[in-house]
Design an enzyme around this catalytic site. Structure first.
Site, PDB file in Angstrom:
ATOM      1  N   ASN A 153       6.641  -6.667   7.988  1.00 20.75           N
ATOM      2  CA  ASN A 153       5.456  -5.861   8.302  1.00 20.75           C
ATOM      3  C   ASN A 153       4.348  -6.651   8.990  1.00 20.75           C
ATOM      4  O   ASN A 153       3.454  -6.067   9.591  1.00 20.75           O
ATOM      5  CB  ASN A 153       4.904  -5.197   7.036  1.00 20.75           C
ATOM      6  CG  ASN A 153       4.732  -6.175   5.901  1.00 20.75           C
ATOM      7  OD1 ASN A 153       5.693  -6.795   5.439  1.00 20.75           O
ATOM      8  ND2 ASN A 153       3.505  -6.345   5.443  1.00 20.75           N
ATOM      9  N   GLN A 181       9.473  -0.695   7.459  1.00 22.42           N
ATOM     10  CA  GLN A 181       8.997  -0.888   8.836  1.00 22.42           C
ATOM     11  C   GLN A 181      10.102  -0.689   9.867  1.00 22.42           C
ATOM     12  O   GLN A 181       9.849  -0.841  11.068  1.00 22.42           O
ATOM     13  CB  GLN A 181       8.390  -2.295   8.996  1.00 22.42           C
ATOM     14  CG  GLN A 181       7.157  -2.550   8.155  1.00 22.42           C
ATOM     15  CD  GLN A 181       5.918  -1.801   8.662  1.00 22.42           C
ATOM     16  OE1 GLN A 181       5.907  -1.237   9.765  1.00 22.42           O
ATOM     17  NE2 GLN A 181       4.872  -1.771   7.857  1.00 22.42           N
ATOM     18  N   SER A 201       9.232   5.031   3.804  1.00 24.83           N
ATOM     19  CA  SER A 201       7.948   5.639   3.461  1.00 24.83           C
ATOM     20  C   SER A 201       7.471   6.520   4.616  1.00 24.83           C
ATOM     21  O   SER A 201       7.461   6.083   5.772  1.00 24.83           O
ATOM     22  CB  SER A 201       6.945   4.508   3.201  1.00 24.83           C
ATOM     23  OG  SER A 201       5.689   5.024   2.852  1.00 24.83           O
ATOM     24  N   ALA A 202       7.061   7.752   4.284  1.00 25.47           N
ATOM     25  CA  ALA A 202       6.712   8.721   5.330  1.00 25.47           C
ATOM     26  C   ALA A 202       5.549   8.256   6.205  1.00 25.47           C
ATOM     27  O   ALA A 202       5.554   8.481   7.422  1.00 25.47           O
ATOM     28  CB  ALA A 202       6.372  10.066   4.686  1.00 25.47           C
ATOM     29  N   THR A 242       7.453  16.525 -11.031  1.00 26.04           N
ATOM     30  CA  THR A 242       7.530  17.647 -10.099  1.00 26.04           C
ATOM     31  C   THR A 242       7.497  17.127  -8.666  1.00 26.04           C
ATOM     32  O   THR A 242       6.664  16.275  -8.334  1.00 26.04           O
ATOM     33  CB  THR A 242       6.342  18.604 -10.340  1.00 26.04           C
ATOM     34  OG1 THR A 242       6.441  19.065 -11.687  1.00 26.04           O
ATOM     35  CG2 THR A 242       6.357  19.787  -9.389  1.00 26.04           C
ATOM     36  N   CYS A 328      -2.238  -4.689   3.504  1.00 24.41           N
ATOM     37  CA  CYS A 328      -2.247  -4.539   2.048  1.00 24.41           C
ATOM     38  C   CYS A 328      -2.891  -5.734   1.371  1.00 24.41           C
ATOM     39  O   CYS A 328      -3.284  -5.663   0.218  1.00 24.41           O
ATOM     40  CB  CYS A 328      -0.828  -4.358   1.536  1.00 24.41           C
ATOM     41  SG  CYS A 328       0.052  -3.118   2.475  1.00 24.41           S
TER      42      CYS A 328
HETATM   43  N1  PLP Z   1       7.160  -2.525   2.296  1.00 23.70           N
HETATM   44  C1  PLP Z   1       6.690  -2.782   3.539  1.00 23.70           C
HETATM   45  C2  PLP Z   1       7.480  -3.671   4.444  1.00 23.70           C
HETATM   46  C3  PLP Z   1       5.473  -2.230   3.944  1.00 23.70           C
HETATM   47  O1  PLP Z   1       5.018  -2.490   5.173  1.00 23.70           O
HETATM   48  C4  PLP Z   1       4.755  -1.403   3.038  1.00 23.70           C
HETATM   49  C5  PLP Z   1       3.428  -0.861   3.415  1.00 23.70           C
HETATM   50  O2  PLP Z   1       2.548  -1.533   3.843  1.00 23.70           O
HETATM   51  C6  PLP Z   1       5.300  -1.137   1.783  1.00 23.70           C
HETATM   52  C7  PLP Z   1       6.500  -1.723   1.448  1.00 23.70           C
HETATM   53  C8  PLP Z   1       4.611  -0.233   0.807  1.00 23.70           C
HETATM   54  O3  PLP Z   1       4.803   1.097   1.202  1.00 23.70           O
HETATM   55  P1  PLP Z   1       3.983   2.318   0.571  1.00 23.70           P
HETATM   56  O4  PLP Z   1       2.657   2.306   1.242  1.00 23.70           O
HETATM   57  O5  PLP Z   1       4.798   3.525   0.928  1.00 23.70           O
HETATM   58  O6  PLP Z   1       3.936   2.108  -0.894  1.00 23.70           O
END
Ligand code: PLP
Length: 405
Positions: A153, A181, A201-202, A242, A328
């Site tokens: 990422n 990614q 992840s959407a 749910t 993050c």
């Molecule tokens: N893994 C990677 C490589 C990511 O880039 C991210 C998000 O930044 C995640 C996991 C976490 O995803 P989510 O935001 O759906 O929890």
């Protein structure tokens, strides 16, 4: 204030208008609970969830029954790793992962260490790539799980997933890949790639936030997981709660769009990336690309601008929305763990910026961003005595040494 140019597609992507349109009825008249078996509201919701399951499965070469809905990749990662560790912990207590994973994997691995598992964190090469040979060298008799991300990422580097999948299958070890990614950006085929568990992840592929899934292989081998959330037994008992029907509908639609656009969009993004990198790396001195030159997702450019402080540069290019390091973890000013693991010096890591291009990025935006970055870097360097000295050929390692002591 004008809206900045959005070049942070690895942090999140805007929802595609077609995705939003598909979701809207499920906030309105189609509000049913997909678990309500006794009436039309429930049936409509359940049918929509079924369509989404199929759309997602098709994008990654899975079967719909192998998709377990979650709130996103972080939850899917926790379920995959903790669920596999709890299920197979009596077979072995060793896990292999890499030093460049997302925090969600690294912290889950550390949690498992506290639970008595041993984890090997494999070092990448200088491009951020982890070879199948490096994974093979880390495997032990008691290894039960290998977790290697598909695409990084921070720098976008792609790992040799098919080789690692084949290795794991040969050695009878489960293979989990964090493909957050990668899905929708590069072709993914869980069967051909030898993947047993995969998360997506959407919000990284033009869908909504708070929606994602875990692929759990059902055959050769049939993977079993211990649920991490107890409750009504949804999702074949693996993830109670749910279902988020609008979020799931959005994820499904987003996957369908990615499947139809993948090839054309990859080529377009690659062209944009090359155009952007050509304008910066080709004309500014002391500028370095972080990540693999070729084996990289098309929409990611991580560049270090030496003799410019990263945060000052971000402040200097306020009209461009970018990240320094991982979004993050950007709350901390620690140099990125990914760049460190790649052997990038702290000095270069501190002045690195991730530019992310995506579906709605235009050529005009790329040109404007490149011009703004060039202008800001040039302006900030004018204030830097170190840059002056570097131009004059002074050995800066000595200058740094004197400054440090
Ligand atoms: N893994 C990677 C490589 C990511 O880039 C991210 C998000 O930044 C995640 C996991 C976490 O995803 P989510 O935001 O759906 O929890």
């Amino acid at each position: 204030m004008s809206t900045p140019i959005y070049l942070d597609y690895q942090a999140t992507t805007p929802v595609d208008p077609a995705v939003l349109e598909a979701m809207l009825p499920y906030f309105g008249e189609r509000f049913g609970n997909s678990a309500s078996r006794g009436h039309a509201f429930g049936w409509a919701a359940d049918e929509a969830v079924g369509v989404a399951r199929k759309q997602i499965a098709e994008l990654i070469g899975a079967s719909p029954k192998e998709i377990i809905f979650t709130s996103g990749s972080t939850e899917a990662i926790n379920l995959a790793m903790k669920g596999a560790a709890a299920m197979y912990g009596s077979k072995g207590r060793h896990i292999v992962t890499t030093m460049v994973e997302h925090k969600a994997v690294l912290d889950t691995a550390k949690h498992l260490e506290q639970d008595g598992f041993e984890v090997t964190f494999v070092e990448p090469d200088s491009s951020g790539r982890v070879s199948a040979q490096a994974i093979a060298a880390a495997l032990r008799e008691d290894t039960i799980l290998v977790a290697v991300m598909w695409a990084n990422n921070e720098v976008g580097t792609l790992n040799p997933i098919r080789e690692i999948g084949a290795l794991c299958h040969e050695r009878g070890v489960l293979f989990f890949t964090d493909a957050t990614q990668a899905v929708g950006k590069v072709p993914v085929d869980v069967l051909a790639d030898g993947v047993d568990l995969l998360c997506l992840s959407a919000h990284k592929l033009y869908g909504p936030k708070g929606s994602g899934c875990l692929y759990v292989r059902r055959r050769n081998p049939r993977v079993r997981l211990v649920a991490q959330i107890d409750g009504g037994g949804h999702e074949r008992g693996m993830r109670s709660g749910t279902l988020n029907v609008p979020g799931i509908v959005g994820l499904g639609k987003a996957c369908e769009l990615c499947a139809t656009q993948l090839n054309g969009e990859s080529a377009r993004l690659l062209e944009l990336r090359e155009r952007f990198e050509g304008q910066l790396l080709g004309t500014l001195d002391f500028t370095h690309l972080n990540g693999h030159p070729v084996e990289r997702i098309p929409g990611c450019s991580n560049i270090s601008f030496q003799y410019v402080e990263g945060e000052s540069l971000i402040m200097g290019i306020k009209d461009i929305a970018v990240s320094s390091g991982s979004a993050c973890t950007s709350a901390s000013l620690e140099p990125s763990h990914v760049l460190r693991a790649m052997g990038v010096s702290d000095e270069l890591a501190q002045c690195s910026i991730r530019f992310g291009f995506g579906r709605f990025t235009t050529t005009a935006e790329v040109d404007s961003a490149a011009a703004q970055v060039k202008e800001a870097v040039t302006r900030l360097r004018e204030l830097s005595p170190l840059y002056e000295m570097a131009l004059e050929g002074v050995d800066l390692s000595k200058v740094q040494w004197q400054a440090d002591h």
